[in-house]
Design a protein around this motif. Structure first.
Motif, PDB file in Angstrom:
ATOM      1  N   THR A  99       0.807  -1.334   0.137  1.00  0.00           N
ATOM      2  CA  THR A  99      -0.211  -0.002  -0.276  1.00  0.00           C
ATOM      3  C   THR A  99       1.110   0.917   0.318  1.00  0.00           C
ATOM      4  O   THR A  99       0.370   2.389  -0.243  1.00  0.00           O
ATOM      5  CB  THR A  99      -1.095  -0.001   1.353  1.00  0.00           C
ATOM      6  N   SER A 109       4.015  -0.974   8.082  1.00  0.00           N
ATOM      7  CA  SER A 109       2.243  -1.643   7.385  1.00  0.00           C
ATOM      8  C   SER A 109       2.357  -2.986   7.693  1.00  0.00           C
ATOM      9  O   SER A 109       0.948  -3.748   8.474  1.00  0.00           O
ATOM     10  CB  SER A 109       1.629  -1.017   6.029  1.00  0.00           C
ATOM     11  N   LEU A 114      -2.042  -1.861   9.586  1.00  0.00           N
ATOM     12  CA  LEU A 114      -2.318  -0.261   9.428  1.00  0.00           C
ATOM     13  C   LEU A 114      -1.818   0.166   7.760  1.00  0.00           C
ATOM     14  O   LEU A 114      -0.660  -0.019   7.711  1.00  0.00           O
ATOM     15  CB  LEU A 114      -2.758   0.759  10.174  1.00  0.00           C
ATOM     16  N   THR A 115      -3.095   1.370   7.111  1.00  0.00           N
ATOM     17  CA  THR A 115      -2.194   1.604   6.302  1.00  0.00           C
ATOM     18  C   THR A 115      -0.790   3.093   6.517  1.00  0.00           C
ATOM     19  O   THR A 115      -1.335   3.444   7.707  1.00  0.00           O
ATOM     20  CB  THR A 115      -3.104   2.305   4.968  1.00  0.00           C
ATOM     21  N   ARG A 117      -1.347   6.437   6.010  1.00  0.00           N
ATOM     22  CA  ARG A 117      -1.888   6.522   5.944  1.00  0.00           C
ATOM     23  C   ARG A 117      -2.745   7.159   7.666  1.00  0.00           C
ATOM     24  O   ARG A 117      -2.762   8.432   8.655  1.00  0.00           O
ATOM     25  CB  ARG A 117      -2.996   7.303   5.376  1.00  0.00           C
ATOM     26  N   THR A 118      -2.847   5.496   8.025  1.00  0.00           N
ATOM     27  CA  THR A 118      -3.066   5.742   9.798  1.00  0.00           C
ATOM     28  C   THR A 118      -2.424   5.108  10.749  1.00  0.00           C
ATOM     29  O   THR A 118      -2.016   5.919  11.663  1.00  0.00           O
ATOM     30  CB  THR A 118      -4.366   4.076   9.422  1.00  0.00           C
ATOM     31  N   GLN A 386      -7.017  -2.713   9.169  1.00  0.00           N
ATOM     32  CA  GLN A 386      -7.031  -2.702   8.070  1.00  0.00           C
ATOM     33  C   GLN A 386      -7.867  -3.703   6.568  1.00  0.00           C
ATOM     34  O   GLN A 386      -7.397  -3.681   6.245  1.00  0.00           O
ATOM     35  CB  GLN A 386      -6.754  -1.216   7.704  1.00  0.00           C
ATOM     36  N   TYR A 475     -11.357   7.027   0.348  1.00  0.00           N
ATOM     37  CA  TYR A 475      -9.894   5.880   1.281  1.00  0.00           C
ATOM     38  C   TYR A 475      -9.395   6.679   1.878  1.00  0.00           C
ATOM     39  O   TYR A 475      -9.416   6.461   3.168  1.00  0.00           O
ATOM     40  CB  TYR A 475      -9.323   5.129   0.746  1.00  0.00           C
ATOM     41  N   GLN A 478     -11.952   7.939   5.422  1.00  0.00           N
ATOM     42  CA  GLN A 478     -11.782   6.282   5.969  1.00  0.00           C
ATOM     43  C   GLN A 478     -10.439   5.695   6.889  1.00  0.00           C
ATOM     44  O   GLN A 478     -10.451   5.960   7.956  1.00  0.00           O
ATOM     45  CB  GLN A 478     -12.562   4.940   4.862  1.00  0.00           C
ATOM     46  N   TYR A 479      -9.421   5.805   6.539  1.00  0.00           N
ATOM     47  CA  TYR A 479      -7.929   6.364   6.810  1.00  0.00           C
ATOM     48  C   TYR A 479      -8.391   7.277   7.785  1.00  0.00           C
ATOM     49  O   TYR A 479      -7.146   6.447   8.820  1.00  0.00           O
ATOM     50  CB  TYR A 479      -6.959   5.874   5.877  1.00  0.00           C
ATOM     51  N   GLU A 482      -9.915   6.329  11.040  1.00  0.00           N
ATOM     52  CA  GLU A 482      -9.515   5.046  11.848  1.00  0.00           C
ATOM     53  C   GLU A 482      -8.223   4.955  12.588  1.00  0.00           C
ATOM     54  O   GLU A 482      -7.419   4.735  12.883  1.00  0.00           O
ATOM     55  CB  GLU A 482      -8.522   3.965  10.848  1.00  0.00           C
ATOM     56  N   ARG A 483      -7.148   6.415  12.479  1.00  0.00           N
ATOM     57  CA  ARG A 483      -6.412   6.673  13.298  1.00  0.00           C
ATOM     58  C   ARG A 483      -6.375   7.141  14.605  1.00  0.00           C
ATOM     59  O   ARG A 483      -7.452   6.832  14.996  1.00  0.00           O
ATOM     60  CB  ARG A 483      -5.648   8.187  12.753  1.00  0.00           C
TER      61      ARG A 483
END
Length: 508
Positions: A99, A109, A114-115, A117-118, A386, A475, A478-479, A482-483
């Protein structure tokens, strides 16, 4: 050897003082809620399997800059006999991607599920937070009775003392050679010896173990501009008798079709001392292939140790890469961008308890590694992951699965000239947004798998373009939502914002 198988999106600053107060109140509520759940409930409740001596050992092996197609059974030149055998009797994920195509963020990740971004981690960013470290697969497995080890390139900054999170931790910077028990060896084999020590120490413990071995190879030794790639001397003659064919889209025509910011990026700078003429291209690609073969040999040596220790029949082996790699595609080097050569990696999972060879086309991601390892250990998965466990696919099932994924690359310091990206890849389409440079790419993968024709300016494809723009924005929302509270707080406080572009990746 015995037969193996006997937006970048910054936090949007509130527009006024009232909004800041509202945000702070909401954040405080989030922190209080988090405080009531200091550790994730899904990672602290043991299953019945926690008391079972039959739980598998898990050997996770990571190559650095190993792109998806450099596996011997799928490549006409590269030799990887060990990985070939693992793939033949395990599961080969034909569509595996990261990702974020850079080592630090991708490894974070892999650990967290988790991505970027998160979890908010890459180079020059604050460390992975305590909340996100709590769901990393080594921490979860250790909590549930596994002995955990790590060998090689770690590449992630974490909160707390990382050595205390493992029972055995041997991290090393990249070198040509290293010394183990007074013997100097190529670094790839040095890591093998350290891993063998861990296996030897745990062969009679009666406890399951998880060992992560992260090779530096086939990554280039960046400071060595002459040879770049290094490997044991036994591979010196490998590939000398072949001519490497040209890379896809490697003509001057394709390079000149790129926007200027890509033509002057770090990818072009490194191209100058890797691929700028055919002689250099032949030399460097062969050296890179030899480094891949060296990793394969190291994996074979590890398997031999498992056999010797009597552990081969109960040790799951997972192999993947931390990102893809350009080998003169578009006359560029490196990774970082949104093309498949940068995002796509090999992924092989071999479970000797169920050695059924499969090639699967479901989209697998680096964020799937942590939940898969935890699931294979028989532990309930955290709801925060995720990624998804690949265990059902390994069993031969056809579960409802993703048909697209979000990718990004947020690390973009000017000194390296790496343009940041966000985007979405579906089975049919690829959308890439270089948001700092106001440039978009749209590729029809079904008819253009090499991503040669950018359709972003095509009038007949504007509906597709707008749809993928909206998916990308969704996205991002969303991400970021979800932090965990600590990441949200530091985004609100503006920690190290100067490391990133001062713009919103959602607002093109």
């Amino acid at each position: 050897m015995r037969d193996l198988f006997t937006r970048l999106r910054l936090h949007r600053e509130p527009n006024n003082h009232t909004n800041k107060i509202k945000f702070a109140l909401l954040l405080s509520l989030g922190v209080l809620a988090s405080a009531c759940q200091v550790t994730d409930k899904a990672t602290t409740q043991p299953n019945d399997s926690d008391n079972s001596a039959s739980r598998p050992n898990i050997l996770f092996i990571l190559g650095d800059d190993h792109r998806w197609d450099l596996i011997g059974k799928y490549h006409p030149i590269v030799k990887t006999p060990t990985l070939d055998k693992l793939a033949d009797q395990g599961v080969f994920f034909n569509k595996a991607f990261v990702t974020t195509p850079i080592c630090g963020a991708s490894r974070a990740s892999i650990l967290t599920g988790l991505t970027e971004r998160t979890n908010d981690h890459s180079f020059h960013r604050p460390p992975v937070t305590e909340e996100d470290m709590a769901i990393t697969y080594p921490v979860v497995l250790k909590q549930h009775g596994y002995t955990t080890g790590f060998v090689g390139k770690f590449g992630v900054e974490t909160s707390g003392n990382i050595e205390q999170r493992f029972d055995y931790f041997k991290r090393s910077k990249m070198k040509k050679t290293d010394i183990h028990n007074g013997v100097e060896r190529p670094q790839t084999y040095h890591f093998v010896e350290l891993a063998k020590d861990f296996i030897e120490q745990n062969k009679n413990s009666g406890q399951p173990w998880s060992l992560s071995v992260s090779f530096w190879n086939p990554h280039a030794l960046d400071k060595d501009k002459v040879d770049q790639y290094h490997y044991p001397a036994e591979f010196d003659a490998y590939y000398n008798d072949v001519t490497i064919p040209p890379a896809p889209l490697s003509s001057t025509e394709y390079f000149e079709s790129l926007p200027e910011f890509l033509q002057t990026s770090l990818g072009r700078k490194r191209w100058e001392y890797r691929y700028k003429n055919d002689a250099l291209y032949q030399k460097m690609v062969k050296r890179h292939y030899r480094a891949v073969s060296a990793v394969d040999r190291g994996i074979g040596m590890l398997y031999d140790k498992l056999v010797e220790a009597g552990m081969a029949e109960n040790t799951i082996i997972i192999y993947t890469g931390d990102n893809g790699y350009s080998l003169n595609n578009r006359q560029l080097a490196g990774k970082w961008f949104g093309w498949d050569e940068d995002l796509r990696v090999p992924l092989i999972i071999f479970d000797p308890r169920n050695p059924k060879g499969q090639v699967r086309d479901e989209i697998a991601l680096n964020i799937d590694i942590a939940p898969t390892i935890v699931d294979l250990a028989g532990i309930t998965l955290s709801e925060r992951y995720q990624g998804k466990s690949l265990k059902p696919i390994m069993a031969g099932d056809t579960p409802k699965w993703r048909s697209e994924f979000f990718f990004e690359h947020l690390f973009s310091p000017k000194v390296f000239n790496i343009p940041p990206t966000v985007g979405v890849r579906t089975e049919e389409w690829k959308y890439v947004r270089y948001y700092r440079h106001q440039h978009e790419q749209l590729y029809h993968l079904a008819s253009d798998p090499n991503e040669a024709i950018n359709l972003a300016s095509s009038k007949q494809h504007q509906d597709v373009l707008n749809g993928l723009r909206k998916k990308t924005d969704a996205y991002i929302d969303q991400y970021e939502a979800e932090r965990n509270p600590s990441v949200k707080q530091r985004a609100f406080d503006g920690i190290k914002k100067t490391d990133f572009v001062n713009s919103d990746s959602k607002n093109y």
